[in-house]
Design an enzyme around this catalytic site. Sequence first.
Site, short mmCIF file in Angstrom:
data_model
loop_
_atom_site.label_atom_id
_atom_site.label_comp_id
_atom_site.label_asym_id
_atom_site.label_seq_id
_atom_site.Cartn_x
_atom_site.Cartn_y
_atom_site.Cartn_z
N THR A 142 -21.92 43.16 4.50
CA THR A 142 -23.10 43.97 4.04
C THR A 142 -23.82 43.26 2.57
OG1 THR A 142 -22.39 45.77 5.08
CG2 THR A 142 -23.66 46.04 3.38
N ARG A 170 -23.52 54.32 16.50
CA ARG A 170 -22.09 53.76 16.00
C ARG A 170 -22.58 53.30 14.41
NH1 ARG A 170 -20.80 49.88 11.85
NH2 ARG A 170 -17.97 49.85 11.67
N VAL A 171 -22.18 54.81 13.47
CA VAL A 171 -22.16 54.19 11.91
C VAL A 171 -21.53 53.72 11.04
CG1 VAL A 171 -23.97 55.51 9.69
CG2 VAL A 171 -24.98 55.81 12.03
N GLY A 172 -21.95 52.30 9.97
CA GLY A 172 -20.76 52.38 9.37
C GLY A 172 -20.65 52.92 8.05
N ASP A 173 -19.20 52.69 7.23
CA ASP A 173 -19.81 53.30 5.78
C ASP A 173 -21.05 52.96 5.18
OD1 ASP A 173 -19.47 49.92 5.79
OD2 ASP A 173 -18.51 50.81 4.00
N THR A 193 -17.69 46.08 1.54
CA THR A 193 -18.07 45.71 2.28
C THR A 193 -17.21 45.08 3.19
OG1 THR A 193 -19.24 43.62 3.80
CG2 THR A 193 -18.54 43.61 0.99
N GLY A 194 -16.81 45.34 4.85
CA GLY A 194 -15.70 45.61 5.18
C GLY A 194 -15.82 46.00 6.49
N GLY A 196 -16.09 49.39 8.44
CA GLY A 196 -16.59 50.46 7.91
C GLY A 196 -15.62 52.07 8.25
N1 ASP Z 1 -19.46 47.73 6.24
C1 ASP Z 1 -20.17 47.35 7.29
C2 ASP Z 1 -20.26 48.07 8.55
O1 ASP Z 1 -19.35 48.82 8.62
C3 ASP Z 1 -19.68 45.83 8.17
C4 ASP Z 1 -18.78 45.12 6.59
O2 ASP Z 1 -19.59 45.28 5.61
O3 ASP Z 1 -18.69 43.56 7.06
O4 ASP Z 1 -21.30 48.14 9.30
#
Ligand code: ASP
Length: 297
Positions: A142, A170-173, A193-194, A196
């Site tokens: 992100t 699907r919705v992430g963080d 980031t990572g 979610g």
């Molecule tokens: N956080 C994002 C998600 O899960 C992906 C990412 O930042 O790597 O959608």
Amino acid sequence: MGYKLISTWKMSFHKMSEAKRMLKIKYSLQEIIEAVIMDVEDNPDFHSVGYGGLPNNEGEVELDAGYMDGDSLAFGAVSAVKNIRNPILVASSLTKGKTNNHLTGKGAEKYAKENGFKTRRMLTGKAKEKYLDKVKENSHDTVCVIGKDLNGSMAVGVSTSGLFMKHPGRVGDSPIIGSGFYCDSQIGGVAATGIGEDIMRGCLSISTVNYMRQGLNAQQACEKALFTYLERVNNEPEAISLIALDAKGNYGACSTLADFPFVILDENNEARLMVYLGNEKRIVEADQKWLANYKGD
Ligand code: ASP
């Protein structure tokens, strides 16, 4: 105390290094944050954000973005939107309402079209190829930018295409306030980031802000929030990274990854690419050797 910006990943470096010039011609903090994020959204070579982002398991690119103004605590977000060229602009425009601040899917697309935001077919040939190959590569990131201007006003923006091969819807963080981002000009701003789901389980952005509220600086707060959470979940999460900027202007970053690059900028220095080294738990400036070995965006 001057201007400060911090952003995630090497992919943000290009526009961060121009942001200093933008500062001199007096762009607002919001315009600068948007410009850095749009530069990544518009670049097809980055497979985790905007145009060129990797698709869901039905071959469609679904995008998430969020924005928060640290003075008013107003926020805006869009999730699971298709074919909107710059989700960050739609998200930041949604900060203006007292309600309807987070729009998702078709409703968000309808709002974007009604309000004249540009549309674009977001799936590139290269991204489609990866989808058809079903290369289960670890491509998710992100772009996150936190800034503080000369008046002490702070803001944060984030944008992503989320996880490759995710379930439609699907919705992430990233577009979730408190998880993917949070900003209070009186305390500081944080973005994540990572994976979610792992970030949301810990509501890591607000958790980090709350540690700053208790008096920790940005670096201490990132470490405390991430390591306390990791202990709670038995160190399961493999990919979580945080960046922070506190109201005093201190930067912070922390990650479970061996290498987490981020960019810092202030009015006295050019943009600098830094790396949080997860195994050593310390931050260094990226050198030529590191750059030559780094494979990510
Ligand atoms: N956080 C994002 C998600 O899960 C992906 C990412 O930042 O790597 O959608």
